[in-house]
Each structure stands twice: as structure tokens, then as C-alpha cells.
Design a protein around this motif. Structure first.
Motif, mmCIF file in Angstrom:
data_model
loop_
_atom_site.group_PDB
_atom_site.id
_atom_site.type_symbol
_atom_site.label_atom_id
_atom_site.label_comp_id
_atom_site.label_asym_id
_atom_site.label_seq_id
_atom_site.Cartn_x
_atom_site.Cartn_y
_atom_site.Cartn_z
ATOM 1 N N ARG A 167 0.288 -1.128 -0.002
ATOM 2 C CA ARG A 167 -0.033 0.186 -0.001
ATOM 3 C C ARG A 167 1.509 1.442 -0.581
ATOM 4 O O ARG A 167 0.734 2.120 -0.842
ATOM 5 N N THR A 168 2.315 1.007 0.587
ATOM 6 C CA THR A 168 3.122 2.682 0.834
ATOM 7 C C THR A 168 3.529 2.121 -0.728
ATOM 8 O O THR A 168 3.240 3.618 -1.059
ATOM 9 N N ILE A 169 4.285 1.691 -1.304
ATOM 10 C CA ILE A 169 5.136 1.927 -2.441
ATOM 11 C C ILE A 169 3.703 2.345 -4.068
ATOM 12 O O ILE A 169 3.740 3.386 -4.569
ATOM 13 N N ASN A 170 2.260 1.802 -3.590
ATOM 14 C CA ASN A 170 1.779 1.943 -4.438
ATOM 15 C C ASN A 170 0.726 3.684 -4.827
ATOM 16 O O ASN A 170 0.859 4.344 -5.514
ATOM 17 N N ALA A 171 1.081 4.274 -3.073
ATOM 18 C CA ALA A 171 0.869 5.157 -2.404
ATOM 19 C C ALA A 171 1.384 6.249 -2.901
ATOM 20 O O ALA A 171 0.754 6.996 -4.012
ATOM 21 N N HIS A 172 2.744 5.801 -2.924
ATOM 22 C CA HIS A 172 3.727 6.782 -2.816
ATOM 23 C C HIS A 172 3.905 7.352 -4.213
ATOM 24 O O HIS A 172 4.163 8.235 -4.867
ATOM 25 N N LYS A 173 4.248 5.331 -5.162
ATOM 26 C CA LYS A 173 4.262 5.688 -6.935
ATOM 27 C C LYS A 173 3.042 6.237 -7.675
ATOM 28 O O LYS A 173 2.964 7.136 -8.609
ATOM 29 N N ALA A 174 1.325 6.373 -6.816
ATOM 30 C CA ALA A 174 0.645 6.958 -8.440
ATOM 31 C C ALA A 174 0.999 8.478 -7.322
ATOM 32 O O ALA A 174 0.080 9.084 -8.760
ATOM 33 N N GLU A 175 1.518 8.818 -6.152
ATOM 34 C CA GLU A 175 2.023 10.409 -6.106
ATOM 35 C C GLU A 175 2.426 11.001 -6.983
ATOM 36 O O GLU A 175 2.436 12.052 -7.254
ATOM 37 N N VAL B 25 8.539 15.448 -2.635
ATOM 38 C CA VAL B 25 6.755 15.801 -2.423
ATOM 39 C C VAL B 25 6.192 13.852 -2.053
ATOM 40 O O VAL B 25 5.687 14.353 -1.136
ATOM 41 N N ALA B 26 6.243 13.326 -2.696
ATOM 42 C CA ALA B 26 5.169 12.413 -2.652
ATOM 43 C C ALA B 26 5.286 11.345 -1.802
ATOM 44 O O ALA B 26 4.713 10.707 -0.599
ATOM 45 N N ALA B 27 7.014 11.606 -1.452
ATOM 46 C CA ALA B 27 7.202 11.142 -0.192
ATOM 47 C C ALA B 27 6.744 11.296 1.574
ATOM 48 O O ALA B 27 6.492 10.556 2.275
ATOM 49 N N CYS B 28 7.210 12.742 1.183
ATOM 50 C CA CYS B 28 6.994 13.318 2.695
ATOM 51 C C CYS B 28 4.982 13.325 2.721
ATOM 52 O O CYS B 28 4.287 12.895 3.925
ATOM 53 N N LYS B 29 4.495 12.840 1.646
ATOM 54 C CA LYS B 29 2.859 13.081 1.804
ATOM 55 C C LYS B 29 2.507 11.999 1.958
ATOM 56 O O LYS B 29 1.284 11.415 3.029
ATOM 57 N N SER C 177 5.831 22.605 3.680
ATOM 58 C CA SER C 177 7.094 22.995 3.885
ATOM 59 C C SER C 177 8.241 21.837 4.415
ATOM 60 O O SER C 177 9.512 21.811 3.821
ATOM 61 N N TYR C 178 7.348 20.503 4.629
ATOM 62 C CA TYR C 178 7.859 19.130 4.985
ATOM 63 C C TYR C 178 9.460 19.156 3.528
ATOM 64 O O TYR C 178 10.404 18.819 4.480
ATOM 65 N N PRO C 179 9.017 18.838 2.556
ATOM 66 C CA PRO C 179 10.047 18.888 1.943
ATOM 67 C C PRO C 179 11.321 19.038 2.288
ATOM 68 O O PRO C 179 13.196 19.301 1.757
ATOM 69 N N PHE C 180 11.215 20.872 1.692
ATOM 70 C CA PHE C 180 12.337 22.267 1.759
ATOM 71 C C PHE C 180 13.124 21.696 3.052
ATOM 72 O O PHE C 180 14.703 21.833 3.303
ATOM 73 N N LYS C 181 12.801 21.519 4.013
ATOM 74 C CA LYS C 181 13.289 21.003 5.836
ATOM 75 C C LYS C 181 13.229 19.899 5.683
ATOM 76 O O LYS C 181 14.961 19.944 5.940
ATOM 77 N N TYR C 182 13.251 18.967 5.177
ATOM 78 C CA TYR C 182 14.209 17.668 4.638
ATOM 79 C C TYR C 182 14.979 17.389 3.569
ATOM 80 O O TYR C 182 16.254 17.158 4.205
#
Length: 184
Positions: free
Chosen positions: A12-20, A117-121, A131-136
């Protein structure tokens, strides 16, 4: 370890990430990259490791690295996916030069932006903000072996996301970055 729970959770995690990532890449006109993004995560080397080290709160690669000292899944992944700056590490031009980051083609920098962006989401669905992707990026950039131009472009795009939002940043990437070819 509950194998069935881990299997389904990781899938589910990789599918959600890939879809985003696909959704974001499509907005940039990067259709092939959106479709092909992270296909290696379904390979036995990466998928089985992901199931084994899945905990639902962070990347299984991080868990594997913490428990064993390295992530064999990550080593496999970064060597097959051009949207990771680690893929572009090579020996420098001069004889005897140390390894260094090579300048990435802009279409892969754009995909890397989408990936972050997708990983943070995906990993922070309830608390994500732009702001999460920039902070990371800012927290970890001192450890990166990345070409200075690639680092500047990625940092600029992540800062734009933080300040102006996703739609304006995607429009900028599509209209200004990708249309200029590899000039950045």
C-alpha cells in the motif's frame, strides 16, 4: 513480525507513493517517468526487504540500515533509478579525482522533486504541509554528494514549494525548467 500485515502495508505504501509521483509527473508532462517511477521497488531484492523491515512509520530502508548497518534494498534502488542524485555519483574528471556528484539532467531533477514531495505526503499523511520537503532537504543536504548546480536547483524548487505552493511550483518547472532543456 506479521508477514501478511507487513506485505500489505508495504505494498500500500509503495503504491500510494508511486501514484502520487505519477500524478505530479503527469502535471509536468513527464508521462513515461511517472509510469516507470520506482518500478524496481517491486523487484524481489527491494520488495522482500521492504516487507521484512516495514514498520509503517518510516522507510524500510532506514529500518534495515539501523538494524544491519546498510540497506541492500537502497543500494539496489539507487543504482537503477535516475531520479536519485546518488545514481549520478562518479569519479571526477581529473586523474585520481575522488568521487563526486555529476550534474543531473533536468527531467530527473524534476522527478526527484516529485519523489520528495510524494515521500513526505506518503510518510506524513496527517501532518504534511508544503514546507516538509524543504525542511528535510535542508536538514540532510550537508551529507549529500550532489553536484552544486543540481543541489541549487532542487533547493530552489523545494523552497518555491514552501513559499508558493504545489501548483505554482509545478507550473514553473513545466514552463521554465523543462522547456529550457538541460540548462540550469
Amino acid at each position: 513480525m506479521d508477514i501478511q500485515k507487513n506485505f500489505l502495508g508495504h505494498l500500500r505504501t509503495i503504491n500510494a507513493h508511486k501514484a502520487e509521483v505519477m500524478r505530479l509527473c503527469f502535471k509536468l508532462g513527464l508521462y513515461r517517468q511517472g509510469i516507470m517511477h520506482d518500478m524496481s521497488k517491486y523487484s524481489p531484492r527491494e520488495f522482500l526487504s521492504g516487507v521484512r523491515y516495514f514498520d509503517g512509520s518510516k522507510s524500510p530502508n532506514t529500518v534495515e540500515r539501523q538494524l544491519t548497518g546498510l540497506s541492500t534494498a537502497w543500494l539496489h534502488h539507487k543504482g537503477r533509478n535516475r531520479h536519485h542524485f546518488e545514481y549520478w555519483v562518479d569519479y571526477g574528471q581529473k586523474s585520481g579525482a575522488p568521487m563526486e556528484g555529476m550534474k543531473m539532467p533536468v527531467r530527473y531533477v524534476a522527478e526527484m522533486f516529485c519523489d520528495r514531495v510524494a515521500a513526505c505526503k506518503t510518510y506524513y499523511p496527517d501532518t504534511y504541509d508544503q514546507s516538509y520537503p524543504f525542511k528535510y532537504f535542508m536538514k540532510n543536504r550537508k551529507h549529500y554528494m550532489i553536484h552544486p548546480d543540481t543541489e541549487r536547483l532542487l533547493g530552489k524548487l523545494l523552497l518555491m514549494l514552501k513559499l508558493y505552493g504545489e501548483e505554482d511550483t509545478l507550473r514553473y518547472i513545466r514552463e521554465r525548467i523543462l522547456k529550457n532543456g538541460n540548462k540550469y
